[in-house]
Design a protein around this motif. Structure first.
Motif, PDB file in Angstrom:
ATOM      1  N   ASP A   2      -5.305  -3.463  -2.052  1.00 60.98           N
ATOM      2  CA  ASP A   2      -6.855  -3.539  -2.348  1.00 60.98           C
ATOM      3  C   ASP A   2      -7.448  -3.892  -2.940  1.00 60.98           C
ATOM      4  N   SER A  54      -6.428   1.776   4.816  1.00 64.41           N
ATOM      5  CA  SER A  54      -7.121   2.297   3.337  1.00 64.41           C
ATOM      6  C   SER A  54      -7.730   3.412   2.638  1.00 64.41           C
ATOM      7  N   ALA A  69       1.121  -1.063   0.156  1.00 67.69           N
ATOM      8  CA  ALA A  69      -0.293   0.079  -0.451  1.00 67.69           C
ATOM      9  C   ALA A  69       1.363   1.140  -0.002  1.00 67.69           C
ATOM     10  N   ARG A 120      -7.276  -2.946   7.978  1.00 61.69           N
ATOM     11  CA  ARG A 120      -6.575  -3.079   6.853  1.00 61.69           C
ATOM     12  C   ARG A 120      -7.155  -1.666   6.112  1.00 61.69           C
ATOM     13  N   ARG A 121      -8.666  -2.240   5.732  1.00 59.10           N
ATOM     14  CA  ARG A 121      -9.308  -1.115   5.215  1.00 59.10           C
ATOM     15  C   ARG A 121      -9.523   0.584   6.025  1.00 59.10           C
ATOM     16  N   ARG A 144      -3.292   8.909  -3.414  1.00 55.98           N
ATOM     17  CA  ARG A 144      -3.312   9.678  -1.755  1.00 55.98           C
ATOM     18  C   ARG A 144      -4.026  11.164  -1.827  1.00 55.98           C
ATOM     19  N   THR A 195      -5.445   7.020   3.865  1.00 49.24           N
ATOM     20  CA  THR A 195      -4.618   7.150   2.790  1.00 49.24           C
ATOM     21  C   THR A 195      -5.288   7.731   1.699  1.00 49.24           C
ATOM     22  N   LYS A 196      -6.594   7.356   1.162  1.00 44.12           N
ATOM     23  CA  LYS A 196      -7.583   7.600  -0.348  1.00 44.12           C
ATOM     24  C   LYS A 196      -8.031   9.540   0.082  1.00 44.12           C
ATOM     25  N   ILE A 238      -1.771   0.990  -4.085  1.00 39.69           N
ATOM     26  CA  ILE A 238      -2.954   0.980  -3.193  1.00 39.69           C
ATOM     27  C   ILE A 238      -3.838  -0.038  -4.189  1.00 39.69           C
TER      28      ILE A 238
END
Length: 937
Positions: A593, A624, A585, A620-621, A797, A627-628, A589
């Protein structure tokens, strides 16, 4: 028909409302709590009756003393008839098929059953509104209650009324689950009160057929203390007495239910008493044949005595034997001396074993019998304990394994049992007990068991935050030289590498030859793939490898996973997927995912036996989404995860949740909140606490903490794993700036750029270049920021992209490239507004005004404002999927789907799924029909 209900208007009203909600497709849960005899069973029966009157499918099960302790036993009895009515297991669809083993004799229940049962209930609810009633839940197995707790999380989104009745309970697992049920927002807790004097007078009048004297009513209230069941039983001898009085009440000795039952058994004689005692030990639902054998009676005598016990209202039913009420069974058992009771349980275990009864039933009687030093008994209990452990029934496993040690087990078997017990206690959150049992095994002469105990002990100490002890264990394991290929040794090899990468202590040793070349390692076994992940991370972090080699080796490990397509990944392969995705990731990413979502079906299937995997998947979700820039999605997911973590007592994620909340607060410019959340230590290094101190206005203390890391600031100085995996120089640069030391701030920034050019990842290099640009002349800053923007925009990101954009736009304005500046700043203002990064948006807005721009209103509505998760859910809903189908397909909860759809409707300014189809466009005309038929959130 239920008994008459006295002074239960509130409870009746709540039950009526819960059943009525089913007509609107909405569910709710009711938890009836209180001591025995308060009328909970009668209220449960009332709920079932009301459900039947309104056309719901109703299913009632009463947990049984001892016999319900087997994993999923209560669910088997509750849902089995429903499955048969629906056409049997072959009729089950989708994820509900994971529940098939529960209704298949002899099938393995280790993986996927709890997940399947949750979706089975959802599937049944789509066919017809449900009333699920569980009485005497204090005797239920933890695995069944855990599924019902998961169902409760989504209960408002489906037509299911769940009614659970329970007494105070000693079983820790059951206690924890019932407490979590009670704390849930969609659960109403009812605690039926004792009867008032007026109600007692009504009951006495109804039972006796005539008004009773005031003194008699007063005595009934005093003796029964308003307990409805006690009162009914105390009155039983007087229902034919036309003139009851206080003297006869006392003379007959009916001062307690126990004495009442003892008196009745005394009247019936020894044979009836022995049969009742045998049935009490065996538990409700036992066959009359077994009860007669345990009592030492021939079958003809047993049949006769059972009928007499029915007439005397001791038994409700003779074959199988069922007591009138659990209190009656308890009263019969209470008259047995402990020695006699223990011997009866031991004899019951032998009888059940010879009769071919399920092993778990035998085991529960052995648990209640005294130890006899029988090696076969100890082995049997240990085997059953390990079976329960693999099936996810952790509390039962703990009970069985402890009893196996108490038998006592032979010396050569104790290490194996202690390791299994340590695993169970670890899963229960009893970390001190787990540590004690595992450390005891570490002193044994059995090397395989010592290695297995060490591997489990590593995780116990990590969860407990005992980093100093973890360092000492590391050194001890190094001395054991775990260089072989056994499961325990390979686990230990991975853990030793992880210790060094994490930097839990400086200068940790490594066994010779452990740091092998990742690209030549085997990927044959799941544990080999797990080790490869850590070898690859170690190789890159400790400077022997490159980021590209790390990525290549992670991809090799993931590519060799076995069971992705059919959802049958092993525990170790699931961990491979999670760990590989975490590191991929950094730069990839979308690929990370995809790995996580491919593993999601397997992780859901494994959650009863390895619950931590589900939490790691959700974490982890969340990372993610963070970060987005999908901050709202991340915060909503954290709230759900915190509920799950609290009920499972898994504390290892608590610091992670605080970190994510703090990081989001930092991105949104709430520095005070971010500082408070980040200042608490989340590991042994002081990096994020230092960041927290800086944000809290204590930069001097932050610099002291950073200085303790003894990191070089020379451009060509040695690079540590700490610097590769984290960003200490970036944080140090900002901190020096706050104290006015621009020279050191610039040196730290240049050191960060040098490290990122060597090790990446791209987004961190972009951040480092942005920081360096703040020290450079305007034209040089523009060049650095242009490079940073190109790097940032090669990733999804958004928080990094928008920060670089804002800086780039400001730099362009300062060199009079006004048109380009406006374009960058317009984008920055929009993106920052969409993510709620208000402080950054305000700064970009000021720069835009200085550049002569006319800021437009930030897009807070419309399809462009939807997050990635919201877009995915909205598209599936527009295609005609129900909430259950969406949740099942995405491996999230129905409540998560509801949350996303509520946000979609708000942002799009719509109220129905038909409008969603019109706006987004369904795949065909069937989508509109399906949307019209689907209940909106």
């Amino acid at each position: 028909m239920p008994r008459p209900l006295y002074e239960r208007a509130v409870e009746i009203s709540v039950i009526d409302e819960a059943v009525a909600r089913l007509d609107a497709g909405r569910g709710s849960s009711l938890l009836l709590q209180g001591r025995a005899g308060r009328g909970k069973s009668t209220l449960v029966e009332y709920a079932v009756q009301r459900g039947q009157e309104r056309g719901a499918s109703t299913w009632l099960v009463r947990a049984r003393h001892l016999s319900s302790a087997a994993p999923f036993e209560v669910l088997r009895r509750l849902l089995g008839p429903a499955v048969e009515e629906a056409g049997g297991v072959d009729a089950l669809e989708g994820a509900a098929r994971f529940a098939i083993p529960l209704f298949t004799p002899g099938a393995d229940l280790a993986h996927g059953v709890s997940y399947g049962c949750q979706w089975l209930i959802a599937w049944l609810a789509e066919r017809s509104p449900l009333v699920l009633a569980i009485d005497d839940a204090h005797w239920a197995d933890g695995a069944s209650l855990g599924v019902l707790l998961d169902v409760q999380a989504d209960i408002s989104a489906q037509p299911v009324a769940m009614v659970v009745a329970s007494r105070p309970v000693e079983n820790l697992e059951v206690q924890r689950v019932l407490a979590a049920m009670a704390a849930a927002p969609d659960c109403q807790v009812l605690s039926p009160a004792t009867l008032s004097r007026e109600a007692v007078a009504e009951v006495v009048t109804e039972k006796l057929g005539q008004p009773a004297r005031k003194a008699f009513v007063d005595e009934c209230l005093k003796v029964s203390r308003g307990n409805a069941f006690y009162l009914h039983e105390l009155l039983r001898p007087y229902q034919t007495d036309s003139q009851p009085n206080r003297q006869s009440f006392v003379r007959n000795g009916t001062l307690s239910l126990r004495r009442t039952v003892a008196w009745r058994l005394g009247e019936l004689g020894d044979e009836a008493t022995q049969l009742a005692q045998a049935a009490a030990v065996l538990g409700d639902g036992c066959s009359l044949h077994l009860a007669s054998e345990l009592a030492g009676l021939d079958e003809a005598t047993a049949v006769h005595q059972a009928s007499r016990l029915e007439v005397a209202s001791i038994l409700q039913k003779g074959d199988p034997a069922e007591f009138l009420h659990p209190l009656v069974r308890a009263a019969v058992e209470a008259e047995l001396p402990d020695v006699v009771k223990g011997e009866l349980h031991a004899r019951a275990a032998r009888l059940l074993w010879l009769s071919g009864e399920p092993p778990e039933s035998v085991a529960m009687h052995l648990v209640n019998s005294p130890g006899s030093g029988d090696a076969e008994v100890a082995a049997f209990l240990a085997d059953e304990g390990e079976t329960a452990l693999e099936a996810g029934s952790i509390a039962l496993a703990t009970q069985l394994l402890r009893r196996a040690l108490e038998e006592p087990a032979p010396a050569d078997e104790r290490p194996r049992i202690s390791v299994a017990l340590g695993r169970a206690e670890h899963a229960l959150g009893q970390l001190d007990a787990a540590r004690q049992h595992l450390e005891a095994v570490m002193e044994a002469d059995d090397r395989p068991m010592v290695l297995t105990a060490a591997a489990e002990l590593f995780e116990v100490l990590l969860d407990a935050g005992q980093f100093a002890d973890l360092g000492r264990l590391h050194q001890r394991v190094v001395e054991l030289a775990p260089t072989g290929r056994s499961l325990a040794e390979v686990r230990l090899q991975a853990q030793l590498l992880a210790d060094v990468v994490m930097g839990i202590e400086p200068d940790l040793e490594m066994p010779p030859g452990l740091a092998q070349a990742a690209d030549v390692m085997s990927v044959e076994r799941d544990i080999d793939r797990y080790l490869l992940v850590y070898v690859a991370i170690y190789e890159r972090t400790m400077q022997d490898g490159t980021t590209q080699r790390l990525v290549d080796n992670l991809r090799r490990a993931v590519g060799a996973l076995d069971g992705v397509r059919d959802g049958t990944l092993s525990v170790w392969d699931a961990r491979v997927a999670i760990e590989a995705a975490s590191f991929l990731a950094d730069d990839e990413i979308a690929e990370a995912d995809a790995i996580i979502e491919d593993a999601a079906p397997s992780i859901s299937r494994l959650r009863s036996s390895a619950p931590v995997l589900q939490l790691e998947l959700e974490h982890r979700r969340v990372m993610s989404a963070t970060t987005k820039g999908d901050f709202d999605d991340a915060l909503a997911a954290i709230a759900l995860m915190e509920q799950r973590t609290a009920r499972s007592e898994m504390s290892r994620f608590t610091g992670g949740y605080r970190f994510v909340r703090g990081w989001i607060a930092l991105q949104r410019g709430d520095y005070a909140a971010a500082g408070e959340l980040l200042v608490e230590r989340t590991g042994e290094n002081g990096l994020y606490p230092a960041l927290g101190l800086m944000l809290s206005g204590e930069p001097e203390r932050a610099l002291e903490m950073l200085a303790a890391q003894h990191l070089s600031v020379d451009l060509d100085g040695p690079v540590t794993g700490f610097e590769v995996e984290l960003e200490p120089h970036l944080i140090a640069s900002h901190t020096y700036d706050l104290v006015g030391d621009r020279d050191n701030a610039r040196r730290e920034a240049l050191r960060e750029v040098a490290i990122r050019r060597e090790y990446g990842p791209r987004y961190r290099l972009a951040q480092a270049l942005r920081r360096q640009a703040s020290f450079e002349p305007a034209r040089r800053a523009v060049d650095l920021l242009a490079e940073a923007l190109e790097l940032a925009e090669s990733t999804p990101r958004r928080p990094v992209i928008v920060r670089v954009l804002a800086s780039y736009g400001a730099a362009l304005r300062r060199v009079d490239r006004i048109a380009e500046a406006r374009a960058a700043l317009y984008r920055a203002v929009d993106m920052a507004g969409e993510m709620g990064m208000q402080r950054l948006r305000d700064r970009a807005h000021r720069e835009l005004v200085l550049a002569g721009g006319r800021p437009r209103r930030t897009r807070a509505t419309g399809p462009q404002s939807l997050t990635a998760a919201q877009q995915q859910v909205a598209r599936l809903a527009a295609d005609g999927r129900s909430n259950r189908q969406i949740a099942e397909g995405l491996f999230v909860t129905i409540k998560t789907v509801e949350t996303h759809l509520a946000a979609v409707y708000r942002k799009l300014g719509i109220a129905t799924r038909v409008e969603l189809v019109d706006l987004l466009g369904g795949t065909d005309e069937a989508s509109r029909a399906a949307a019209s038929a689907t209940v909106s959130p």
